[in-house]
Design a protein around this motif. Structure first.
Motif, PDB file in Angstrom:
ATOM      1  N   ILE A 107      54.513  38.473  37.183  1.00  0.00           N
ATOM      2  CA  ILE A 107      53.183  38.990  37.477  1.00  0.00           C
ATOM      3  C   ILE A 107      52.822  38.581  38.896  1.00  0.00           C
ATOM      4  CG2 ILE A 107      52.046  37.008  36.391  1.00  0.00           C
ATOM      5  CD1 ILE A 107      49.840  39.056  35.480  1.00  0.00           C
ATOM      6  N   LEU A 108      52.315  39.540  39.657  1.00  0.00           N
ATOM      7  CA  LEU A 108      51.950  39.260  41.046  1.00  0.00           C
ATOM      8  C   LEU A 108      50.701  40.042  41.425  1.00  0.00           C
ATOM      9  CD1 LEU A 108      53.400  41.925  42.778  1.00  0.00           C
ATOM     10  CD2 LEU A 108      55.326  40.615  41.971  1.00  0.00           C
ATOM     11  N   GLY A 109      50.191  39.720  42.588  1.00  0.00           N
ATOM     12  CA  GLY A 109      48.972  40.381  43.047  1.00  0.00           C
ATOM     13  C   GLY A 109      47.768  39.491  42.814  1.00  0.00           C
ATOM     14  N   GLU A 110      46.691  40.084  42.384  1.00  0.00           N
ATOM     15  CA  GLU A 110      45.397  39.394  42.280  1.00  0.00           C
ATOM     16  C   GLU A 110      45.233  38.635  40.962  1.00  0.00           C
ATOM     17  OE1 GLU A 110      43.310  38.984  44.800  1.00  0.00           O
ATOM     18  OE2 GLU A 110      44.756  40.075  46.014  1.00  0.00           O
ATOM     19  N   VAL A 111      46.113  37.648  40.760  1.00  0.00           N
ATOM     20  CA  VAL A 111      45.980  36.681  39.663  1.00  0.00           C
ATOM     21  C   VAL A 111      46.036  35.296  40.286  1.00  0.00           C
ATOM     22  CG1 VAL A 111      46.909  38.158  37.832  1.00  0.00           C
ATOM     23  CG2 VAL A 111      48.469  36.756  39.178  1.00  0.00           C
ATOM     24  N   ASP A 112      45.461  34.308  39.588  1.00  0.00           N
ATOM     25  CA  ASP A 112      45.380  32.970  40.171  1.00  0.00           C
ATOM     26  C   ASP A 112      46.732  32.317  40.401  1.00  0.00           C
ATOM     27  OD1 ASP A 112      42.641  32.829  40.595  1.00  0.00           O
ATOM     28  OD2 ASP A 112      42.230  32.030  38.593  1.00  0.00           O
ATOM     29  N   LYS A 113      47.677  32.515  39.477  1.00  0.00           N
ATOM     30  CA  LYS A 113      48.995  31.883  39.623  1.00  0.00           C
ATOM     31  C   LYS A 113      50.105  32.904  39.392  1.00  0.00           C
ATOM     32  CE  LYS A 113      47.396  27.324  38.369  1.00  0.00           C
ATOM     33  NZ  LYS A 113      47.397  26.264  37.395  1.00  0.00           N
ATOM     34  N   PRO A 114      50.412  33.706  40.423  1.00  0.00           N
ATOM     35  CA  PRO A 114      51.506  34.679  40.271  1.00  0.00           C
ATOM     36  C   PRO A 114      52.842  33.964  40.084  1.00  0.00           C
ATOM     37  CG  PRO A 114      50.638  34.689  42.519  1.00  0.00           C
ATOM     38  CD  PRO A 114      49.817  33.721  41.740  1.00  0.00           C
ATOM     39  N   GLY A 115      53.779  34.641  39.430  1.00  0.00           N
ATOM     40  CA  GLY A 115      55.096  34.063  39.239  1.00  0.00           C
ATOM     41  C   GLY A 115      55.791  34.644  38.026  1.00  0.00           C
ATOM     42  N   SER A 116      56.834  33.958  37.570  1.00  0.00           N
ATOM     43  CA  SER A 116      57.548  34.395  36.368  1.00  0.00           C
ATOM     44  C   SER A 116      57.100  33.523  35.200  1.00  0.00           C
ATOM     45  CB  SER A 116      59.054  34.305  36.570  1.00  0.00           C
ATOM     46  OG  SER A 116      59.476  32.972  36.607  1.00  0.00           O
ATOM     47  N   TYR A 117      57.021  34.159  34.039  1.00  0.00           N
ATOM     48  CA  TYR A 117      56.570  33.478  32.826  1.00  0.00           C
ATOM     49  C   TYR A 117      57.447  33.883  31.656  1.00  0.00           C
ATOM     50  CZ  TYR A 117      52.389  32.262  35.446  1.00  0.00           C
ATOM     51  OH  TYR A 117      51.531  31.743  36.378  1.00  0.00           O
ATOM     52  N   PRO A 118      57.599  32.989  30.680  1.00  0.00           N
ATOM     53  CA  PRO A 118      58.414  33.342  29.511  1.00  0.00           C
ATOM     54  C   PRO A 118      57.736  34.429  28.683  1.00  0.00           C
ATOM     55  CG  PRO A 118      57.447  31.156  29.246  1.00  0.00           C
ATOM     56  CD  PRO A 118      57.097  31.625  30.616  1.00  0.00           C
ATOM     57  N   TYR A 119      58.529  35.337  28.184  1.00  0.00           N
ATOM     58  CA  TYR A 119      58.023  36.438  27.366  1.00  0.00           C
ATOM     59  C   TYR A 119      57.712  35.947  25.956  1.00  0.00           C
ATOM     60  CZ  TYR A 119      57.885  40.704  24.650  1.00  0.00           C
ATOM     61  OH  TYR A 119      57.499  41.697  23.800  1.00  0.00           O
ATOM     62  N   LEU A 131      48.147  33.973  30.992  1.00  0.00           N
ATOM     63  CA  LEU A 131      49.185  32.995  31.328  1.00  0.00           C
ATOM     64  C   LEU A 131      49.174  32.663  32.815  1.00  0.00           C
ATOM     65  CD1 LEU A 131      52.289  34.118  29.240  1.00  0.00           C
ATOM     66  CD2 LEU A 131      51.037  31.980  29.037  1.00  0.00           C
ATOM     67  N   ALA A 132      48.800  33.647  33.645  1.00  0.00           N
ATOM     68  CA  ALA A 132      48.751  33.459  35.092  1.00  0.00           C
ATOM     69  C   ALA A 132      47.380  32.933  35.533  1.00  0.00           C
ATOM     70  CB  ALA A 132      49.077  34.772  35.797  1.00  0.00           C
ATOM     71  N   SER A 133      46.636  32.324  34.616  1.00  0.00           N
ATOM     72  CA  SER A 133      45.326  31.697  34.870  1.00  0.00           C
ATOM     73  C   SER A 133      44.226  32.676  35.243  1.00  0.00           C
ATOM     74  CB  SER A 133      45.449  30.613  35.942  1.00  0.00           C
ATOM     75  OG  SER A 133      46.305  29.597  35.479  1.00  0.00           O
ATOM     76  N   GLY A 134      44.346  33.925  34.849  1.00  0.00           N
ATOM     77  CA  GLY A 134      43.264  34.889  35.010  1.00  0.00           C
ATOM     78  C   GLY A 134      43.299  35.671  36.304  1.00  0.00           C
ATOM     79  N   PHE A 135      42.381  36.637  36.389  1.00  0.00           N
ATOM     80  CA  PHE A 135      42.234  37.475  37.579  1.00  0.00           C
ATOM     81  C   PHE A 135      41.543  36.691  38.690  1.00  0.00           C
ATOM     82  CE2 PHE A 135      42.023  40.791  34.181  1.00  0.00           C
ATOM     83  CZ  PHE A 135      43.064  41.595  34.610  1.00  0.00           C
ATOM     84  N   THR A 136      41.810  37.049  39.941  1.00  0.00           N
ATOM     85  CA  THR A 136      41.016  36.534  41.057  1.00  0.00           C
ATOM     86  C   THR A 136      39.740  37.370  41.120  1.00  0.00           C
ATOM     87  OG1 THR A 136      41.952  38.040  42.698  1.00  0.00           O
ATOM     88  CG2 THR A 136      43.105  35.931  42.359  1.00  0.00           C
ATOM     89  N   TYR A 137      38.791  36.956  41.923  1.00  0.00           N
ATOM     90  CA  TYR A 137      37.535  37.703  42.016  1.00  0.00           C
ATOM     91  C   TYR A 137      37.729  39.066  42.689  1.00  0.00           C
ATOM     92  CZ  TYR A 137      37.167  36.441  46.959  1.00  0.00           C
ATOM     93  OH  TYR A 137      37.402  36.309  48.300  1.00  0.00           O
ATOM     94  N   ARG A 138      38.841  39.245  43.404  1.00  0.00           N
ATOM     95  CA  ARG A 138      39.119  40.511  44.084  1.00  0.00           C
ATOM     96  C   ARG A 138      39.931  41.486  43.236  1.00  0.00           C
ATOM     97  NH1 ARG A 138      40.664  36.719  48.317  1.00  0.00           N
ATOM     98  NH2 ARG A 138      42.728  36.977  47.465  1.00  0.00           N
ATOM     99  N   ALA A 139      40.311  41.109  42.045  1.00  0.00           N
ATOM    100  CA  ALA A 139      41.219  41.924  41.230  1.00  0.00           C
ATOM    101  C   ALA A 139      40.590  43.244  40.806  1.00  0.00           C
ATOM    102  CB  ALA A 139      41.645  41.149  39.993  1.00  0.00           C
ATOM    103  N   ASN A 140      41.363  44.300  40.900  1.00  0.00           N
ATOM    104  CA  ASN A 140      40.974  45.608  40.380  1.00  0.00           C
ATOM    105  C   ASN A 140      41.531  45.684  38.960  1.00  0.00           C
ATOM    106  OD1 ASN A 140      40.556  48.260  39.732  1.00  0.00           O
ATOM    107  ND2 ASN A 140      41.435  49.092  41.612  1.00  0.00           N
ATOM    108  N   LYS A 141      40.695  45.399  37.989  1.00  0.00           N
ATOM    109  CA  LYS A 141      41.137  45.317  36.599  1.00  0.00           C
ATOM    110  C   LYS A 141      41.473  46.677  36.012  1.00  0.00           C
ATOM    111  CE  LYS A 141      38.368  41.222  36.114  1.00  0.00           C
ATOM    112  NZ  LYS A 141      37.123  40.652  35.653  1.00  0.00           N
ATOM    113  N   LYS A 142      41.150  47.725  36.743  1.00  0.00           N
ATOM    114  CA  LYS A 142      41.436  49.077  36.260  1.00  0.00           C
ATOM    115  C   LYS A 142      42.690  49.665  36.895  1.00  0.00           C
ATOM    116  CE  LYS A 142      36.721  49.885  35.147  1.00  0.00           C
ATOM    117  NZ  LYS A 142      35.675  50.784  34.904  1.00  0.00           N
ATOM    118  N   LYS A 143      43.273  48.974  37.854  1.00  0.00           N
ATOM    119  CA  LYS A 143      44.495  49.469  38.496  1.00  0.00           C
ATOM    120  C   LYS A 143      45.580  48.404  38.400  1.00  0.00           C
ATOM    121  CE  LYS A 143      46.415  52.082  42.102  1.00  0.00           C
ATOM    122  NZ  LYS A 143      46.735  52.066  43.467  1.00  0.00           N
TER     123      LYS A 143
END
Length: 178
Positions: A107-119, A131-143
């Motif tokens: 997961i990458l982009g506008e999340v607090d902790k981008p990276g790889s995570y176990p499925y 898992l990536a500690s949520g969206f940042t305040y700039r995140a476009n939750k619809k895209k």
């Protein structure tokens, strides 16, 4: 019936029907590099074992050597291994294959902790963002875009937070402008 309904709606709002329809059809899990699997040949302890699929999609099995299981679903991989064992080595072999550990998703982009995570089974985009500690305040939750390998080629799909995530998926959360 449900698939036709979704395709009709997608066509009406202008979303690429071919890409989405193919992604629905391919929701059956395909094995890939990094998956750890257990192959059991019933009655043949020496032919059974745990294997990790390498970067080229291969595992090395006793007697038959390298077998490409990457890109195949579990049922097809079992049948292929049984065919390779029969009739040269075993008469009517019964093969079972199970996934022990799935490859990670990214997961990458506008999340607090981008990276790889176990499925984790039945994971959604919202679970992945958590898992990536949520969206940042700039995140476009619809895209939100998922890049998924389907039949050997990468496909990009725009999804919402309820979409299913598969092992190996790359999730990108875009930035909003306002």
């Amino acid at each position: 019936m449900i698939k036709c309904f979704f395709i009709t709606i997608l066509a009406a709002i202008g979303i690429s029907v071919a890409v989405f329809a193919q992604s629905i059809d391919s929701l059956e899990y395909q094995l890939g590099a990094g998956d750890q699997i257990r192959v059991t040949v019933y009655g043949e302890e020496d032919l059974s074992g745990e294997f990790e699929i390498d970067g080229s999609g291969k595992i090395s099995l006793p007697l038959i050597g390298n077998v490409i299981v990457g890109g195949k679903n579990v049922t097809n991989a079992e049948a292929m291994i049984a065919d390779l064992l029969s009739p040269e080595y075993l008469i009517n072999p019964r093969v079972n294959l199970e996934v022990l550990n799935y490859r990670p998703f990214y997961i990458l982009g506008e999340v607090d902790k981008p990276g790889s995570y176990p499925y984790v089974n039945d994971m959604t985009v919202l679970n992945a963002v958590a898992l990536a500690s949520g969206f940042t305040y700039r995140a476009n939750k619809k895209k939100i875009e998922i890049t998924r390998k389907v039949d050997g080629s990468e496909q990009k799909i725009t999804v919402d937070i309820t979409a299913k995530v598969l092992p190996g998926d790359i999730i990108r959360v875009d930035e909003r402008f306002f």
